[in-house]
Design a protein around this motif. Sequence first.
Motif, PDB file in Angstrom:
ATOM      1  N   GLN A   1       0.844  -1.178   0.000  1.00 48.91           N
ATOM      2  CA  GLN A   1       0.000   0.000   0.000  1.00 48.91           C
ATOM      3  C   GLN A   1       0.883   1.233   0.000  1.00 48.91           C
ATOM      4  OE1 GLN A   1      -2.737   1.163   3.380  1.00 48.91           O
ATOM      5  NE2 GLN A   1      -4.171   0.049   2.116  1.00 48.91           N
ATOM      6  N   TYR A  32      -0.331   5.455 -11.963  1.00 47.53           N
ATOM      7  CA  TYR A  32      -1.629   6.093 -11.763  1.00 47.53           C
ATOM      8  C   TYR A  32      -1.592   7.585 -12.045  1.00 47.53           C
ATOM      9  CZ  TYR A  32      -2.829   1.800  -9.353  1.00 47.53           C
ATOM     10  OH  TYR A  32      -3.062   0.484  -9.043  1.00 47.53           O
ATOM     11  N   ALA A  99      -7.377   3.783  -4.082  1.00 52.63           N
ATOM     12  CA  ALA A  99      -7.290   2.352  -3.824  1.00 52.63           C
ATOM     13  C   ALA A  99      -8.391   1.942  -2.850  1.00 52.63           C
ATOM     14  CB  ALA A  99      -5.931   2.017  -3.235  1.00 52.63           C
ATOM     15  N   GLY A 102      -7.662   2.182   0.670  1.00 50.04           N
ATOM     16  CA  GLY A 102      -6.360   2.828   0.687  1.00 50.04           C
ATOM     17  C   GLY A 102      -6.246   3.883   1.776  1.00 50.04           C
TER      18      GLY A 102
END
Length: 114
Positions: A1, A32, A99, A102
């Motif tokens: 993460q 991203y 995410a 996230g």
Amino acid sequence: QALFVESGGGLVQPGGSLTLSCAASGNIFHIYAMGWYRQAPGKQRELVADNTRDGITNYADSVKGRFTISRDNNTVYLQMNSLKPEDTAVYYCNRIPLAPGGSWGQGTQVTISS
């Protein structure tokens, strides 16, 4: 993460400028689009600027013409000019799309006041 570390906030007078920086762990910038979000007291977090891997940028109407998002291999920046009291908020960066589950960084406080 991925972990995000925002910096560059502070107290400035109306009309002033600040540049925020965001570093992230991992290879996230290469994968991203990235965005700058902000959350003012008592309000929901909102997306104010985003930047795709191809360099396409988008801005919320409230900051268009005053804020500029940019990125390099390791950092995402938010150049903020002509700051207004209503820009006061905690500013965060994160990937787009977010995410699932996230996390967010600690953010950086921006306060616009005379």
